[in-house]
Design a protein around this motif. Structure first.
Motif, mmCIF file in Angstrom:
data_model
loop_
_atom_site.group_PDB
_atom_site.id
_atom_site.type_symbol
_atom_site.label_atom_id
_atom_site.label_comp_id
_atom_site.label_asym_id
_atom_site.label_seq_id
_atom_site.Cartn_x
_atom_site.Cartn_y
_atom_site.Cartn_z
ATOM 1 N N TYR A 45 0.786 -1.230 0.000
ATOM 2 C CA TYR A 45 0.000 0.000 0.000
ATOM 3 C C TYR A 45 0.822 1.287 0.000
ATOM 4 N N SER A 46 2.101 1.262 0.352
ATOM 5 C CA SER A 46 2.850 2.525 0.468
ATOM 6 C C SER A 46 3.102 3.194 -0.879
ATOM 7 N N TRP A 47 2.884 2.467 -1.980
ATOM 8 C CA TRP A 47 3.036 3.081 -3.297
ATOM 9 C C TRP A 47 2.089 4.262 -3.488
ATOM 10 N N ARG A 48 0.986 4.240 -2.743
ATOM 11 C CA ARG A 48 -0.008 5.314 -2.867
ATOM 12 C C ARG A 48 0.522 6.652 -2.335
ATOM 13 N N LYS A 49 1.587 6.629 -1.558
ATOM 14 C CA LYS A 49 2.120 7.858 -0.962
ATOM 15 C C LYS A 49 2.896 8.705 -1.974
ATOM 16 N N PHE A 50 3.247 8.106 -3.116
ATOM 17 C CA PHE A 50 4.124 8.781 -4.062
ATOM 18 C C PHE A 50 3.356 9.246 -5.294
ATOM 19 N N HIS A 51 3.789 10.349 -5.840
ATOM 20 C CA HIS A 51 3.112 10.918 -7.010
ATOM 21 C C HIS A 51 3.311 10.003 -8.217
ATOM 22 N N PRO A 52 2.259 9.766 -8.995
ATOM 23 C CA PRO A 52 2.381 8.894 -10.171
ATOM 24 C C PRO A 52 3.470 9.326 -11.143
ATOM 25 N N VAL A 53 3.702 10.637 -11.257
ATOM 26 C CA VAL A 53 4.749 11.121 -12.160
ATOM 27 C C VAL A 53 6.114 10.600 -11.736
ATOM 28 N N VAL A 54 6.356 10.563 -10.416
ATOM 29 C CA VAL A 54 7.623 10.039 -9.904
ATOM 30 C C VAL A 54 7.717 8.539 -10.176
ATOM 31 N N LEU A 55 6.660 7.807 -9.860
ATOM 32 C CA LEU A 55 6.682 6.353 -10.025
ATOM 33 C C LEU A 55 6.836 5.954 -11.489
ATOM 34 N N ASN A 56 6.272 6.736 -12.373
ATOM 35 C CA ASN A 56 6.347 6.402 -13.795
ATOM 36 C C ASN A 56 7.737 6.615 -14.387
ATOM 37 N N THR A 57 8.616 7.255 -13.642
ATOM 38 C CA THR A 57 9.993 7.447 -14.113
ATOM 39 C C THR A 57 10.946 6.408 -13.528
ATOM 40 N N LYS A 58 10.431 5.507 -12.705
ATOM 41 C CA LYS A 58 11.260 4.510 -12.030
ATOM 42 C C LYS A 58 10.860 3.097 -12.438
ATOM 43 N N LYS A 59 11.800 2.171 -12.276
ATOM 44 C CA LYS A 59 11.470 0.756 -12.379
ATOM 45 C C LYS A 59 10.938 0.322 -11.009
ATOM 46 N N ILE A 60 9.831 -0.405 -11.012
ATOM 47 C CA ILE A 60 9.147 -0.754 -9.764
ATOM 48 C C ILE A 60 9.182 -2.261 -9.533
ATOM 49 N N VAL A 61 9.683 -2.655 -8.358
ATOM 50 C CA VAL A 61 9.600 -4.038 -7.901
ATOM 51 C C VAL A 61 8.662 -4.068 -6.698
ATOM 52 N N ALA A 62 7.650 -4.909 -6.772
ATOM 53 C CA ALA A 62 6.671 -5.009 -5.687
ATOM 54 C C ALA A 62 6.711 -6.412 -5.094
ATOM 55 N N SER A 63 6.886 -6.496 -3.790
ATOM 56 C CA SER A 63 6.865 -7.794 -3.110
ATOM 57 C C SER A 63 5.433 -8.192 -2.780
ATOM 58 N N VAL A 64 5.108 -9.441 -3.065
ATOM 59 C CA VAL A 64 3.854 -10.039 -2.606
ATOM 60 C C VAL A 64 4.276 -11.212 -1.735
ATOM 61 N N HIS A 65 4.108 -11.068 -0.448
ATOM 62 C CA HIS A 65 4.685 -12.039 0.486
ATOM 63 C C HIS A 65 3.869 -13.313 0.570
ATOM 64 N N HIS A 66 2.591 -13.155 0.765
ATOM 65 C CA HIS A 66 1.706 -14.317 0.725
ATOM 66 C C HIS A 66 0.294 -13.832 0.397
ATOM 67 N N VAL A 67 -0.528 -14.748 -0.019
ATOM 68 C CA VAL A 67 -1.899 -14.410 -0.397
ATOM 69 C C VAL A 67 -2.873 -15.211 0.461
ATOM 70 N N VAL A 68 -3.820 -14.509 1.063
ATOM 71 C CA VAL A 68 -4.927 -15.149 1.767
ATOM 72 C C VAL A 68 -6.135 -15.028 0.850
ATOM 73 N N PRO A 69 -6.554 -16.108 0.215
ATOM 74 C CA PRO A 69 -7.577 -15.996 -0.840
ATOM 75 C C PRO A 69 -8.825 -15.237 -0.436
ATOM 76 N N TRP A 70 -9.330 -15.469 0.777
ATOM 77 C CA TRP A 70 -10.597 -14.835 1.166
ATOM 78 C C TRP A 70 -10.405 -13.368 1.593
ATOM 79 N N LYS A 71 -9.148 -12.909 1.656
ATOM 80 C CA LYS A 71 -8.891 -11.507 1.985
ATOM 81 C C LYS A 71 -8.274 -10.745 0.811
ATOM 82 N N PHE A 72 -7.983 -11.449 -0.270
ATOM 83 C CA PHE A 72 -7.254 -10.844 -1.381
ATOM 84 C C PHE A 72 -8.065 -9.724 -2.028
ATOM 85 N N ASN A 73 -7.413 -8.562 -2.174
ATOM 86 C CA ASN A 73 -8.064 -7.384 -2.754
ATOM 87 C C ASN A 73 -7.647 -7.279 -4.217
ATOM 88 N N LEU A 74 -8.465 -7.820 -5.093
ATOM 89 C CA LEU A 74 -8.140 -7.853 -6.513
ATOM 90 C C LEU A 74 -8.058 -6.444 -7.098
#
Length: 307
Positions: A45-74
């Motif tokens: 969720y911390s990606w929301r803190k940054f301006h899209p213009v900044v993020l669009n100029t960077k390469k982004i790696v996002a960790s997904v640690h584990h998935v709980v199917p009944w809690k997963f926010n598609l």
């Protein structure tokens, strides 16, 4: 190449991962996102803190640690997917879930452990500090497993109900050693079953190391996990550990230490032998931060070099 790491600042494991990355690879680290070539989001969720213009100029790696199917926010996943260049996951189970949802590359790179923190320690001394007698069979569990909204509902993905049933079935003079926070569900079940316990809430690292050392058995009873870190920490300390078949368990544990279960109970019991303990220790050495962290560097390099 410079990496900016975004962690949630919750005084939890993701913050420790960020800190250990900075300590072990300072030449690749930057604390200024504008200087970064690659931004590594350790949380969802911390990606929301940054301006899209900044993020669009960077390469982004996002960790997904584990998935709980009944809690997963598609919806949340698909929104973030638009800015992600590569996903990092610690285990195949997580990769197999998210690969159906994205066309972005997914790198499977397990967690590391820090040998400066996790190493064999003396059980007798640890028991003395914790005031637990040698006669007790100490079973450890150091994870949060109660939902925060009411502090009584179990987090079923962590399997606290399976843990309690498993402990009740151990035919020994059991004493449960609990760490972490939000342990109210397990505490209630232990008191109901009249099983003695010691609870150290949010203990510092030195105390957690003593808690591991005091254990005759550490139990991971989760239904869904990315690691968990206990697999690496206990194995590195040569603490006997058993786990359900989650996360990194197949890569670290002896096959005999992986427990079978259904939704109601764990129905295999195995107390690790000396051979099992040594096998877990040998396996976990591959994840020593001093060497294993290079796989993260390679992952970031690959992302950075991609046009």
């Amino acid at each position: 190449m410079k990496i900016y790491v975004s962690a949630p600042n919750e005084n939890w494991i993701l913050d420790r991962i960020a800190s250990e990355w900075r300590e072990n690879r300072p030449s690749f680290n930057t604390n200024n996102i504008h200087e970064a070539d690659v931004v590594w989001f350790l949380d969802s969720y911390s990606w929301r803190k940054f301006h899209p213009v900044v993020l669009n100029t960077k390469k982004i790696v996002a960790s997904v640690h584990h998935v709980v199917p009944w809690k997963f926010n598609l919806q949340e996943f698909m929104m973030r997917d638009q800015i992600v260049d590569c996903y990092h996951v610690p285990c195949l189970q997580t990769k197999n879930f998210i690969k159906k949802l994205t066309q972005k590359p997914i790198s499977v790179v397990g967690y590391w452990y820090n040998p400066q923190l996790w190493f064999p320690a003396d059980k007798t001394q640890a028991r003395a500090k914790l005031k637990i007698t040698e006669e007790k069979y100490v079973v450890g569990s150091f994870q949060r497993d109660t939902e925060g909204h009411d502090l009584k509902t179990p987090k079923f993905e962590k399997g606290p109900d399976l843990f309690c049933e498993y402990v009740k079935g151990i035919n020994k003079d059991v004493h449960v050693l609990l760490g972490g926070w939000r342990r109210q569900y397990v505490i209630g079940r232990l008191e109901e079953a009249k099983i003695p316990y010691t609870y150290k809430e949010m203990a510092p690292i030195d105390s957690i190391r003593e808690m591991y050392a005091a254990c005759d058995l550490y139990v991971v009873s989760s239904r869904h996990e990315g690691g968990p870190q206990a697999l690496l920490e206990a194995s590195a300390m040569k603490v006997p550990i058993v786990s359900t078949n989650v996360g990194m368990a197949p890569q670290i544990l002896s096959e005999r230490c992986i427990l079978e279960h259904d939704n109601k109970k764990i129905y295999t019991t195995h107390f690790p032998t000396k051979e099992d303990i040594n096998k877990c220790y040998e396996n976990v050495l591959k994840y020593n931060v001093e060497t294993h962290i290079e796989k993260y560097v390679q992952m970031f390099n690959k992302v950075n070099e991609k046009k």
